[in-house]
Each structure stands twice: as structure tokens, then as C-alpha cells.
Design a protein around this motif. Structure first.
Motif, PDB file in Angstrom:
ATOM      1  N   GLU A 309      22.170 -27.474  83.725  1.00  0.00           N
ATOM      2  CA  GLU A 309      21.825 -28.335  82.590  1.00  0.00           C
ATOM      3  C   GLU A 309      20.413 -28.897  82.732  1.00  0.00           C
ATOM      4  O   GLU A 309      19.646 -28.971  81.760  1.00  0.00           O
ATOM      5  N   LEU A 310      20.034 -29.279  83.952  1.00  0.00           N
ATOM      6  CA  LEU A 310      18.688 -29.804  84.201  1.00  0.00           C
ATOM      7  C   LEU A 310      17.638 -28.732  83.955  1.00  0.00           C
ATOM      8  O   LEU A 310      16.585 -28.996  83.364  1.00  0.00           O
ATOM      9  N   TRP A 313      17.176 -28.312  80.214  1.00  0.00           N
ATOM     10  CA  TRP A 313      16.427 -29.418  79.605  1.00  0.00           C
ATOM     11  C   TRP A 313      14.943 -29.312  79.924  1.00  0.00           C
ATOM     12  O   TRP A 313      14.081 -29.557  79.072  1.00  0.00           O
ATOM     13  N   ALA A 314      14.628 -28.916  81.172  1.00  0.00           N
ATOM     14  CA  ALA A 314      13.236 -28.887  81.602  1.00  0.00           C
ATOM     15  C   ALA A 314      12.401 -27.891  80.807  1.00  0.00           C
ATOM     16  O   ALA A 314      11.228 -28.154  80.515  1.00  0.00           O
ATOM     17  N   SER A 316      13.303 -26.548  77.775  1.00  0.00           N
ATOM     18  CA  SER A 316      13.544 -26.559  76.329  1.00  0.00           C
ATOM     19  C   SER A 316      12.305 -27.081  75.595  1.00  0.00           C
ATOM     20  O   SER A 316      11.549 -27.884  76.135  1.00  0.00           O
ATOM     21  N   LYS A 335       7.489 -34.891  79.617  1.00  0.00           N
ATOM     22  CA  LYS A 335       8.610 -35.574  78.972  1.00  0.00           C
ATOM     23  C   LYS A 335       9.498 -36.160  80.054  1.00  0.00           C
ATOM     24  O   LYS A 335       9.371 -35.821  81.238  1.00  0.00           O
ATOM     25  N   ARG A 337      13.542 -38.414  80.831  1.00  0.00           N
ATOM     26  CA  ARG A 337      14.824 -38.948  80.353  1.00  0.00           C
ATOM     27  C   ARG A 337      15.455 -39.770  81.466  1.00  0.00           C
ATOM     28  O   ARG A 337      15.175 -39.563  82.658  1.00  0.00           O
ATOM     29  N   ASP A 339      18.565 -40.638  83.725  1.00  0.00           N
ATOM     30  CA  ASP A 339      19.584 -39.729  84.223  1.00  0.00           C
ATOM     31  C   ASP A 339      20.383 -40.417  85.331  1.00  0.00           C
ATOM     32  O   ASP A 339      20.084 -41.540  85.741  1.00  0.00           O
TER      33      ASP A 339
END
Length: 581
Positions: A309-310, A313-314, A316, A335, A337, A339
Motif C-alpha cells: 500500500e505504501l 501511494w508513493a 501514485s 507529498k 500523509r 500514518d
């Protein structure tokens, strides 16, 4: 020079001879005592008129100094032979690093530990020579002793004394490092909020393992036994401590001893530990947080161990903030987030529990890193294609790192030779290449400092280059490897000498405004030498802008071409680093 009477608190008058000089570090005129003559009442009793006598002494000293600056005839004998038994060339540049050696309190730490023991040698004299040689002419301990006549300071000990002292010096490691940290704190205000930690290893020219020397994951891809060394340093690149571990010790197990030593030696408050992904483990994070500290760690997004998942996200396209670029696109984007990092913590009952720690994840992409990753992979792929085309001509050592891009190839674990597979021909793994290219230029940082701006976190992490450079300095400028001593105590002593030398180079860099590299400083110190002319006269021949700056850092002037031995020794005794502020 002139006579100065000084009124003491008890009403008596002390008489001394002083001189004024220019302090380039403070950019001001200062004065220092040349000779203390004693109390005026004692001088009156002994000489009748104490002040008149003192002025006479001062006039005599001024006359001698003036005479010393007059031209002196030197006889040259064309047929005179070189004396093979004398040291006709000596290094005077060592006065600069040794001024810092004296400031760091190393001698006092060694002498305090030696108190009550009967040694036939002076461990501090040995340590001083080894540190000077590590900067000026790094080589073996025996070579250092053989070069002892190349300096203007005394080295009254044998080659056996050098090796005997190593065990004692190793036992003083913690005391020496503690003294150094206290002296550095007095020298200038250290920035200990962000501390940097990393691990490297050093190899030995041996085949068999023993003691600390074990086979492990060599940073230089050598198959020789190695030792691991973990080091912590402050934001200015000045070391805080180091520890030596067996070569088969995992990097992630080396951090906690350095953290405990840092708290003991520098007494800093809350600190943020910055390290690479190899130190990003549950045990380290839990220990850091439970001790009230913070962390900035890189997080791998390649391979199967990284959270899927990480990784998604990285890379995307959503959430990025772009930096200005050109027509080809942005140079940098970032960017973040909030976590939760799950760590595994062992309880008092011995059971392991999962504990969530609030963190910030910062992802960034750099065009520079993207190009570098592609360039490095292209070089490895050249080897991979050669291996796929003719596997029988290569072995694992020759094609280290390239074999992962080749399907249907295996190596003999003992010999490293390619094992034939008649059923399947070797070919390039294009799927793996495409998967790796997906992450080129991307980095992820995990930090406990959730309130800091993203760019600030990236800047903190990028400070790791200084400790990586420190390891390069130890291996190149200081020639810390290969290591030629073999007992655990001697190995620790060897690295303590290298650590002291590195600290001195870093302090000189700090005091000269980081105008010169460690390599440049060592080179200047090495070239500042003199040759014997006649009697007590020596001629010095190296002077540059850099050497002048180094001399100013310790408050001495080595610009004179010709000096008598007494003048040289007087200058060496005066060398002292100015306060760094």
C-alpha cells in the motif's frame, strides 16, 4: 615586549614581561606573558630596584630577538655528504592537528586512567604520534614509529612500546571519547538536535575468521573477514562516538549502544536520530521513542518487504506539489500523509506485541535521482546481457549484482561458477527491469516529527551525506583499511586513533568555515616541512593561502622561511585553537 606590573588582590604587585600580538581568529590585538618574574617586593629585596632589573631583562630579551632576525652567514661545503643517520627533514604542519589533540583533553584522559599503574612507556606520547601519522603519512603502527624522527616533538619509546600501549589505549576508549565531547562542547555550541548515524565495515587481508574479524556483508563487496563500525555525528559532521562490532553483526543491531553513549557523553536533551533504511527496524524505533527521542528514517519502496500500500501511494500521481522545472517537466516533487507505523515491542512477560506509532510519511521524487538510477542500472544491464549471452565465461564474483536481471541462471554456492541448465536458456528478466524502473527517483521518509514541514524533513534526511563522507575520509585520507592489527583490543585502539584524527580534521574544517576538504587539510599539513641547514637553523618551503588559514586557526605564524630550532618549538608550544563560538 615590555614590563607589566599587576596589582594583586592581596595588595602585592606581580611583575611579568608581556608582548602584544594579533589574533586572526578574533581579529583583535591581544597580549600574552613571555616570562613571569615574580613579586616586586621579592625582586626589590634581591636586586635593589626590582623594576629597573625587570626592564633590563626585558631589554635583553628584545635585543636577543632583534639579533635573531639579523642575517646569519651559512657555510656551504660542496663536498659535504648527507648524513644517513640524521633526520634532515621534519614536518612542522603536524603542529596544527596536534593543537586540537591538546585541546580535546585526550592526554588528561589517558593520564588519569594510567594513574597508579607502572608503565615503562608514555601512552599519550604513543597516541600523539599515531594520530599525527594517521593524518600526515597513514600507514602501519611500525611505520609510524620508524617515522618518529620526522617531527619536532619527542617520541622516547620503542616499537614494542607502541604495540604494548594499544591495549591500554583501547581500554580508555570511552574515557577519551567522553573527554573529547566535553572539550568540543566548550570549543563551540554543538547542534545536537539532529544526530546522524550510519554503519560501515573495514576489511583485513586474511582468509580465516577470529574474534571481531568475521565474514559479513561487505560494503566493498570483498570476501575477506571484516569488522563493523557504527558512528554517530552531529549536524556539523563532528563525530559524537563510535563502536566496533564483529563483522557478521547486522547493521540494525549497532545503533542502540551509540544512542546510550551519546546520552552519557554529551548529555543532550531530546534528539532526532537520522539514519538510512538499514536501521529502520521495530527495535530501533521502539527504543528511540520510548527514550523520548525522535527519528527520521528512509523507508524502502523496492522489493517484496516494503508494504504494498505504501509503494502504491508513493508512486501514485495524486497529491504532489511540484517544483519549478523546464519544458521536460519538474525537477522535484513532494507529498506527505499522516500514518501509523506498526512496531513489534517485547513486553515484560517476554511476549511481543504490535504497537502503533504516529508518524508522517514524506514521499519525494527527484529528476537527478531518477537519472542516476537509470544510469547505474544501465551499467549493470551490460554485464547482465553479457552473462545471458555466454554464461559459461563468467562467475558470480565477476557479475555481482547483474545476475538478478538474468533468468534461468544459477551459481555454485562454493565455487561461484555458473551451473548449466540444458532445459532453459538464460534470458533478460524484462519484467523485473520494468518493476524497478517504476520506482526510479522516488524516496520515502518515515519520521516521528509529524509537525515539521515536508521540505524540512527532506533537508534533515539529506544531511546523511556528511556521515557517509566521514567514512570515505577514514578509508581514503586516513587509510583506515586494510587493518593490520589483529587482537580485539588492538583493533579498537586502531579505530580510536582514526576516530581522533577524523574529529580533528572535522574541527579544523569547522574553524576554517568549511573552506577546505579533509583531504586538502591533510595534504597541506603533510607538505609543511622544513630541511636542516646548519647548526640549529631550519628552512621551511611550503606556504599557501590554505596553509595560512590553517595556521590562523591555531594562532601561529609559520610564514618565516628560516627559523632556529628554539623558535620552532616556541611556536609549536603556542599553537592553540581559538574558540569556535
Amino acid at each position: 615586549m615590555h614590563v607589566k606590573p599587576t596589582r594583586l588582590r592581596n595588595g602585592k604587585t606581580n611583575v611579568s614581561i608581556i608582548e602584544r600580538y594579533w589574533d586572526p581568529a578574533r581579529k583583535a590585538s591581544r597580549q600574552r606573558t613571555v616570562r613571569g618574574l615574580g613579586l616586586l617586593e621579592d625582586l626589590d629585596r634581591e636586586h635593589g630596584d626590582g623594576m629597573a632589573w625587570a626592564r633590563g631583562v626585558c631589554d635583553e630579551l628584545n635585543a636577543k630577538r632583534a639579533a635573531a632576525r639579523q642575517a646569519v652567514p651559512i657555510e656551504i661545503h660542496p663536498d659535504e655528504k648527507i648524513d644517513r643517520r640524521s633526520d634532515n627533514k621534519k614536518n612542522v604542519g603536524s603542529a596544527i592537528p596536534l593543537a586540537y589533540y591538546g585541546m580535546l583533553g585526550i592526554e588528561r584522559a589517558l593520564r588519569n586512567r594510567a594513574r597508579g599503574r607502572r608503565f615503562e612507556y608514555d601512552a599519550n606520547a604513543v597516541s600523539r604520534l599515531l594520530v599525527a601519522e594517521r593524518i600526515v603519512e597513514p600507514d602501519s603502527k611500525l611505520s609510524a614509529w620508524q617515522n618518529r624522527g620526522s617531527y619536532f616533538f619527542r617520541c622516547d619509546f620503542t616499537d614494542d612500546d607502541v604495540y604494548r600501549s594499544l591495549g591500554f589505549i583501547a581500554g580508555c576508549k570511552d574515557a577519551v571519547i567522553s573527554a573529547m565531547n566535553k572539550a568540543i562542547a566548550a570549543h563551540h555550541e554543538r547542534n545536537l538536535r539532529d544526530v546522524y548515524y550510519d554503519v560501515t565495515n573495514y576489511y583485513f587481508e586474511i582468509d580465516d575468521e577470529d574474534g571481531l574479524r568475521k565474514r559479513g556483508v561487505s560494503k566493498e563487496r570483498r570476501r575477506k573477514p571484516i569488522v563493523q563500525m557504527g558512528m554517530m555525528q552531529d549536524k556539523d559532521g563532528i563525530p559524537i562516538n563510535f563502536n566496533v562490532f564483529p563483522g557478521n553483526t547486522s547493521d540494525c543491531l549497532t545503533m542502540l549502544p551509540s544512542m546510550l553513549a551519546a546520552r552519557r557523553d554529551v548529555g543532550c536533551g531530546r534528539m532526532v536520530v537520522v539514519a538510512d533504511k538499514g536501521l529502520n527496524t521495530s527495535a530501533n524505533i521502539a527504543a528511540i521513542v520510548l527514550d523520548g527521542n525522535g527519528f527520521v528514517f528512509s523507508q524502502s519502496i523496492r522489493g517484496t518487504k516494503s508494504p504494498k500500500e505504501l509503494k502504491g501511494w508513493a508512486v501514485s500521481p495524486a497529491g504532489w506539489r511540484m517544483s519549478p522545472g523546464d519544458e521536460d517537466g519538474p525537477d522535484f516533487k513532494i507529498k506527505s500523509r499522516q500514518d501509523t507505523k506498526v512496531v513489534h515491542v517485547a513486553g515484560e512477560d517476554g511476549k511481543t506485541r504490535d504497537v502503533g506509532i504516529e508518524v508522517k510519511a514524506v514521499a519525494f521524487w527527484s529528476a537527478k535521482y531518477d537519472r542516476r538510477a537509470k544510469h547505474e542500472r544501465a551499467r549493470v544491464l551490460e554485464k547482465a546481457r553479457a552473462l545471458a549471452a555466454d554464461p559459461a565465461s563468467y562467475d558470480k564474483a565477476v557479475h555481482y549484482g547483474a545476475a538478478k536481471y538474468v533468468k534461468n541462471v544459477a551459481f555454485d554456492k562454493k565455487t561461484g561458477e555458473v551451473l548449466a541448465d540444458a532445459a532453459h536458456a538464460p534470458c533478460i528478466d524484462t519484467e523485473l527491469i520494468a518493476e524497478e524502473e517504476r520506482y526510479d527517483g522516488y524516496y520515502v521518509i518515515i519520521t516521528s516529527e509529524t509537525g515539521l514541514p515536508d521540505e524540512r524533513i527532506v533537508d534533515i534526511y539529506r544531511g546523511l551525506w556528511r556521515i557517509e563522507e566521514s567514512f570515505k575520509v577514514t578509508k581514503s585520507v586516513l587509510s583506515a583499511r586494510p587493518v593490520f592489527v589483529w587482537t580485539p583490543e588492538h583493533i579498537v585502539a586502531h579505530f580510536l586513533i582514526c576516530y581522533i584524527a577524523l574529529s580533528i580534521l572535522r574541527l579544523i574544517q569547522y574553524d576554517t568555515g568549511h573552506a577546505y576538504s579533509a583531504e586538502a587539510i591533510a595534504s597541506e599539513v603533510r607538505q609543511m616541512c622544513g630541511v636542516h641547514l646548519e647548526g640549529n637553523w631550519w628552512r621551511f618551503y611550503h606556504r599557501t593561502d590554505a596553509s595560512e588559514a590553517l595556521c590562523r586557526a591555531v594562532g601561529i605564524d609559520l610564514s618565516r622561511k628560516n627559523m632556529q630550532l628554539a623558535d620552532v618549538k616556541r611556536l609549536l608550544a603556542q599553537a592553540k585553537p581559538a574558540s569556535g563560538g
